[in-house]
Write a protein that holds these residues in place. Sequence first.
Motif: not given
Length: 347
Positions: A191, A198, A200, A270, A273
């Motif tokens: 993660m 990305e 995030l 998690c 996503l």
Amino acid sequence: MIQHNATPAMTCPLPLAEYPHVLMAHGGGGRLSARLIEELFGAAFGSDTGHDGVVLDVPTDRVAMSTDSFVVRPLFFPGGDIGMLAVNGTVNDLAMCGARPRYLSAGFILEEGLPMATLWRIAQSMRAAADAAEVRIVTGDTKVVERGHGDGIYINTCGIGVLEHTRPIGPAQVTAGDVVLLSGAVGHHGMAVMAQRESLSFSSLIESDCAPLAATVMALLDRDIEVHCLRDATRGGLAAVLNEIARTSGLQVDGDEMAIPVDDSVRSACEILGIDPMQVANEGCFVAFIAANDAPSALELMRRFQPQAAVIGEVVVGKAGLVTLKTSIGGRRILDLPAGELLPRIC
């Protein structure tokens, strides 16, 4: 090639300052190659570059050997970088064999144009990781590829460890009744890399768990814990490890999902996503299959290194290769192998 002798001055200025980027000539075997090895890698690893190999003092007739290549993207991520990962990844593979890691080699594939400051930072990180893991980087190699053909840097490491015991450790030793222990929380590395790659943003920073595991393993073996099998939960995460061991041993593994430590930050990420944290890669936790009588002692010892260590299941006679997890509502679900790679270039 690199041979380790002295402790480097980790705060010394950037070597080769007149060359801010890696050039093709740095891999050509001439003056710039020699300077790169001596002034950058030599300074980082504490090296004497006088030979193409190294003679090792290994006072035992039983050794373990492992090799791995690292292509993680991005090169730097919360909690680690490709250099730290290259050291700890191979150190941990040796530890999972029940070996005490001793020596590493390091091979570098560098892309033309890589900032020299980036290479210096990675080399220093490798040395710090090696010191923390109590291993020596004793030899290596460097190649340079054309711009656009190397993604910055790839690293290959090969490790040698010594076996200080005669106990067989591996999937063939797993038996019905074994207790399954996990050394720490899952999901952090995958993660952390995904978030960095990305761009995030989560409510809490997630950092990689990248760390050496040999000290915990050696403590178990020194205590004469009956260890049957060890496996670090890297690509494919905990799901891949449990399925691989169940399939190889011809037994069934029954786990308890609520007993598996997953930090709230990882669990939330998690869920957002749509990813199962059991399938997310780790770089700082391992699974241990322990004889039932020794499981309480093993858990107590593992918690000295990582308080989140937990008993997560047991091995039973059932359907060969099957892994199940007891859910929060009391039922059971099948924990399958990942259908594909959730995130490529994770290590």
